[in-house]
Design an enzyme around this catalytic site. Structure first.
Site, PDB file in Angstrom:
ATOM      1  N   LYS A 198       7.285  23.766 -12.870  1.00  0.00           N
ATOM      2  CA  LYS A 198       6.457  22.585 -12.620  1.00  0.00           C
ATOM      3  C   LYS A 198       5.988  22.546 -11.165  1.00  0.00           C
ATOM      4  O   LYS A 198       4.824  22.250 -10.888  1.00  0.00           O
ATOM      5  CB  LYS A 198       7.217  21.303 -12.987  1.00  0.00           C
ATOM      6  CG  LYS A 198       6.341  20.073 -12.817  1.00  0.00           C
ATOM      7  CD  LYS A 198       6.669  18.947 -13.736  1.00  0.00           C
ATOM      8  CE  LYS A 198       5.636  17.834 -13.576  1.00  0.00           C
ATOM      9  NZ  LYS A 198       5.985  16.631 -14.311  1.00  0.00           N
ATOM     10  N   ARG A 243       0.814  -1.234   0.000  1.00  0.00           N
ATOM     11  CA  ARG A 243       0.000   0.000   0.000  1.00  0.00           C
ATOM     12  C   ARG A 243       0.838   1.269   0.000  1.00  0.00           C
ATOM     13  O   ARG A 243       0.383   2.328   0.429  1.00  0.00           O
ATOM     14  CB  ARG A 243      -0.967   0.031   1.184  1.00  0.00           C
ATOM     15  CG  ARG A 243      -1.979  -1.077   1.128  1.00  0.00           C
ATOM     16  CD  ARG A 243      -3.149  -0.815   2.048  1.00  0.00           C
ATOM     17  NE  ARG A 243      -4.133  -1.865   1.924  1.00  0.00           N
ATOM     18  CZ  ARG A 243      -4.067  -3.009   2.597  1.00  0.00           C
ATOM     19  NH1 ARG A 243      -3.083  -3.230   3.427  1.00  0.00           N
ATOM     20  NH2 ARG A 243      -4.994  -3.925   2.421  1.00  0.00           N
ATOM     21  N   GLU A 300      11.089  19.988 -23.282  1.00  0.00           N
ATOM     22  CA  GLU A 300      10.310  20.189 -22.039  1.00  0.00           C
ATOM     23  C   GLU A 300      10.733  21.495 -21.346  1.00  0.00           C
ATOM     24  O   GLU A 300       9.919  22.160 -20.722  1.00  0.00           O
ATOM     25  CB  GLU A 300      10.563  19.077 -21.055  1.00  0.00           C
ATOM     26  CG  GLU A 300       9.751  17.810 -20.972  1.00  0.00           C
ATOM     27  CD  GLU A 300       8.342  17.655 -21.450  1.00  0.00           C
ATOM     28  OE1 GLU A 300       7.473  18.471 -21.108  1.00  0.00           O
ATOM     29  OE2 GLU A 300       8.079  16.667 -22.119  1.00  0.00           O
ATOM     30  N   HIS A 333       1.563  13.274 -27.865  1.00  0.00           N
ATOM     31  CA  HIS A 333       1.280  11.875 -27.539  1.00  0.00           C
ATOM     32  C   HIS A 333       0.724  11.123 -28.739  1.00  0.00           C
ATOM     33  O   HIS A 333       1.069   9.966 -28.976  1.00  0.00           O
ATOM     34  CB  HIS A 333       0.312  11.780 -26.364  1.00  0.00           C
ATOM     35  CG  HIS A 333       0.972  12.073 -25.040  1.00  0.00           C
ATOM     36  ND1 HIS A 333       0.275  12.560 -23.962  1.00  0.00           N
ATOM     37  CD2 HIS A 333       2.257  11.944 -24.640  1.00  0.00           C
ATOM     38  CE1 HIS A 333       1.111  12.720 -22.946  1.00  0.00           C
ATOM     39  NE2 HIS A 333       2.326  12.358 -23.326  1.00  0.00           N
ATOM     40  N   HIS A 340       9.814  11.420 -27.496  1.00  0.00           N
ATOM     41  CA  HIS A 340       8.871  12.279 -26.779  1.00  0.00           C
ATOM     42  C   HIS A 340       9.116  13.771 -27.041  1.00  0.00           C
ATOM     43  O   HIS A 340       8.195  14.519 -27.368  1.00  0.00           O
ATOM     44  CB  HIS A 340       8.928  11.972 -25.283  1.00  0.00           C
ATOM     45  CG  HIS A 340       7.934  12.750 -24.479  1.00  0.00           C
ATOM     46  ND1 HIS A 340       6.580  12.524 -24.578  1.00  0.00           N
ATOM     47  CD2 HIS A 340       8.093  13.776 -23.611  1.00  0.00           C
ATOM     48  CE1 HIS A 340       5.946  13.371 -23.775  1.00  0.00           C
ATOM     49  NE2 HIS A 340       6.833  14.145 -23.176  1.00  0.00           N
ATOM     50  N   ARG A 366      -2.938  22.326 -13.736  1.00  0.00           N
ATOM     51  CA  ARG A 366      -1.890  21.379 -14.120  1.00  0.00           C
ATOM     52  C   ARG A 366      -1.950  21.006 -15.598  1.00  0.00           C
ATOM     53  O   ARG A 366      -0.963  20.579 -16.182  1.00  0.00           O
ATOM     54  CB  ARG A 366      -1.950  20.126 -13.226  1.00  0.00           C
ATOM     55  CG  ARG A 366      -0.765  19.204 -13.441  1.00  0.00           C
ATOM     56  CD  ARG A 366      -0.598  18.141 -12.367  1.00  0.00           C
ATOM     57  NE  ARG A 366       0.591  17.349 -12.657  1.00  0.00           N
ATOM     58  CZ  ARG A 366       1.187  16.548 -11.791  1.00  0.00           C
ATOM     59  NH1 ARG A 366       0.720  16.408 -10.575  1.00  0.00           N
ATOM     60  NH2 ARG A 366       2.257  15.863 -12.134  1.00  0.00           N
ATOM     61  N   ASN A 385       0.542  20.218 -20.116  1.00  0.00           N
ATOM     62  CA  ASN A 385       0.333  19.390 -21.305  1.00  0.00           C
ATOM     63  C   ASN A 385       0.507  20.175 -22.598  1.00  0.00           C
ATOM     64  O   ASN A 385       0.168  19.675 -23.677  1.00  0.00           O
ATOM     65  CB  ASN A 385      -1.076  18.778 -21.298  1.00  0.00           C
ATOM     66  CG  ASN A 385      -1.223  17.744 -20.209  1.00  0.00           C
ATOM     67  OD1 ASN A 385      -0.242  17.150 -19.766  1.00  0.00           O
ATOM     68  ND2 ASN A 385      -2.451  17.532 -19.746  1.00  0.00           N
ATOM     69  N   GLU A 435      -4.494  17.474 -11.227  1.00  0.00           N
ATOM     70  CA  GLU A 435      -4.892  17.859 -12.578  1.00  0.00           C
ATOM     71  C   GLU A 435      -6.381  18.117 -12.734  1.00  0.00           C
ATOM     72  O   GLU A 435      -7.077  17.473 -13.513  1.00  0.00           O
ATOM     73  CB  GLU A 435      -4.422  16.825 -13.609  1.00  0.00           C
ATOM     74  CG  GLU A 435      -4.465  17.395 -15.016  1.00  0.00           C
ATOM     75  CD  GLU A 435      -3.634  16.615 -16.019  1.00  0.00           C
ATOM     76  OE1 GLU A 435      -2.624  16.015 -15.630  1.00  0.00           O
ATOM     77  OE2 GLU A 435      -3.999  16.651 -17.198  1.00  0.00           O
ATOM     78  N   LYS A 472       3.311  12.052 -10.328  1.00  0.00           N
ATOM     79  CA  LYS A 472       2.538  11.136 -11.178  1.00  0.00           C
ATOM     80  C   LYS A 472       3.427   9.957 -11.531  1.00  0.00           C
ATOM     81  O   LYS A 472       4.608  10.135 -11.818  1.00  0.00           O
ATOM     82  CB  LYS A 472       2.166  11.816 -12.492  1.00  0.00           C
ATOM     83  CG  LYS A 472       0.915  12.641 -12.490  1.00  0.00           C
ATOM     84  CD  LYS A 472       0.656  13.040 -13.944  1.00  0.00           C
ATOM     85  CE  LYS A 472      -0.504  13.983 -14.102  1.00  0.00           C
ATOM     86  NZ  LYS A 472      -0.683  14.333 -15.533  1.00  0.00           N
ATOM     87  N   HIS A 484       1.408  18.494 -25.769  1.00  0.00           N
ATOM     88  CA  HIS A 484       1.348  17.060 -25.507  1.00  0.00           C
ATOM     89  C   HIS A 484       0.142  16.349 -26.106  1.00  0.00           C
ATOM     90  O   HIS A 484       0.183  15.143 -26.294  1.00  0.00           O
ATOM     91  CB  HIS A 484       1.412  16.793 -23.999  1.00  0.00           C
ATOM     92  CG  HIS A 484       2.809  16.893 -23.452  1.00  0.00           C
ATOM     93  ND1 HIS A 484       3.527  18.062 -23.479  1.00  0.00           N
ATOM     94  CD2 HIS A 484       3.610  15.968 -22.886  1.00  0.00           C
ATOM     95  CE1 HIS A 484       4.720  17.853 -22.936  1.00  0.00           C
ATOM     96  NE2 HIS A 484       4.805  16.583 -22.571  1.00  0.00           N
TER      97      HIS A 484
HETATM   98 ZN    ZN Z   1       6.403  15.546 -21.719  1.00  0.00          ZN
END
Ligand code: ZN
Length: 343
Positions: free
Chosen positions: A215, A109, A173, A240, A250, A229, A233, A225, A131, A236
């Site tokens: 960030k 946990r 980034e 993606h 990426h 947040r 993105n 998010e 994340k 992105h």
């Molecule tokens: Zn990224």
């Protein structure tokens, strides 16, 4: 060394920028049991500088960012007798941080974790913000949790082993962080992008620290998010989709995504053309692609498969100027039209 702090609902993180890997034992505490999770490539380079803790090695690459790799880590934790007092230390790029973060946050946990990101991309992005997750059925990060690491240690020496391509990808980034939230940093990058590419210590320290600051500011306002947040993105949504259907990495995919997002921002009357031109120029100087080399219709199909779409509308990050992002809903068709512009 630059010391930043992130305070979130799921815990607090110490971000130690420019601290050597060799200082890990004192950071963890000499009395404490710890286990390192790393991949085969990173182990080959740095195993000799690891403290004398057990090491769990996973296969490298995005294709191994999956549940079978997580099971492999659980099995090793079980064999090692890892209990709730142990700390997991992930040493590697974004994939290692994401997979180890997920394994640690679910085993018993949830165990405490520390990150030692060894790529620029992971130092400025993946290791920060709490994340983690793995890909499932072709969907990126479909399974994961939110959990802040206890620390993130960024040692710039580890960046020296990176191919130029990986440095460029990380800089995508960095440019993103400046574009959405830090206009002076954008100006700094315009002057110093060469030094950043050469990993000049002063320039790279500033680039990493300022991206982390952006960030941290955003994540501490919106950890899960719900709104703010989403700005992270930027580039992105398209990025993606492109990663799924092309061989782009990426950073390259996000660079093209940012170029399309900037074009859309201009089309919507949000962003001045000169500002778009500055972004495109900086991306090009960093050696990143800014034009789409596939059919906009295949991009459209990939966009519609994104797990983050809500009904037909998707949240999309626009720029209103360099250093300021706005999130608005948009239909995928508008993105495809802007992509046509870029061909
Ligand atoms: Zn990224």
């Amino acid at each position: 060394m630059i010391h930043l702090r992130l305070v979130g609902k799921t815990g607090g993180s110490e971000i130690l920028i420019g601290k050597p890997l060799a200082r890990l034992p004192e950071l963890v505490g000499r009395e404490r049991n710890a286990v390192i999770v790393t991949d085969e490539n990173v182990a080959r380079l740095y195993a000799t500088s690891f403290p004398s803790w057990p090491v769990v090695t996973i296969p490298p690459g995005e294709q191994n960012k999956n549940l079978p790799t997580v099971l492999r880590i659980y099995r090793r934790f079980l064999e090692l007798g890892v209990d709730r007092q142990w700390l997991v230390v992930a040493v590697g790029g974004g994939v290692v941080c994401d997979v180890a973060g997920f394994a640690a946050s679910t085993y018993l946990r949830g165990l405490e974790i520390g990150f030692v990101p060894t790529t620029l991309l992971a130092q400025v992005d993946a290791a920060l913000g709490g994340k983690n997750g793995v890909n499932f059925y072709g969907y990126k990060n479909l399974v994961g949790t939110f959990r802040q690491p206890r620390f993130v240690l960024c040692d710039f020496e580890t960046l020296r082993s990176l191919p130029l391509q990986a440095v460029r990808s990380g800089l995508a980034e960095v440019i993103k962080a400046a574009a959405i939230a830090d206009r002076p940093m954008f100006g700094f990058l315009e002057k110093n992008i060469r030094s950043c590419l050469n990993l000049d210590r002063k320039a790279i320290a500033a680039a990493v620290a300022r991206s982390c600051r952006v960030k941290i500011d955003i994540v501490s306002r919106d950890e899960q998010e719900a709104g703010e947040r989403r700005k992270l993105n930027f580039g992105h949504t398209v990025g993606h989709a492109l990663e799924k259907i092309s061989r782009l990495d990426h950073g390259e995919a996000v660079a093209i995504g940012m170029a399309i997002a900037a074009r859309l921002s201009v089309r919507k009357g949000l962003l001045a053309k000169e500002e778009e031109a500055r972004l495109i120029r900086l991306l090009k100087e960093a050696g990143l692609p800014v034009t789409l080399r596939i059919k906009p219709s295949s991009l459209g199909r990939a966009l519609l498969k994104d797990k983050k779409r809500e009904n037909r509308n998707i949240h999309f990050v626009f720029l209103s100027k360099l250093g300021q992002a706005v999130v608005e809903k948009i239909v995928p068709q508008e993105i495809i039209e802007a992509a046509h512009d870029l061909r």
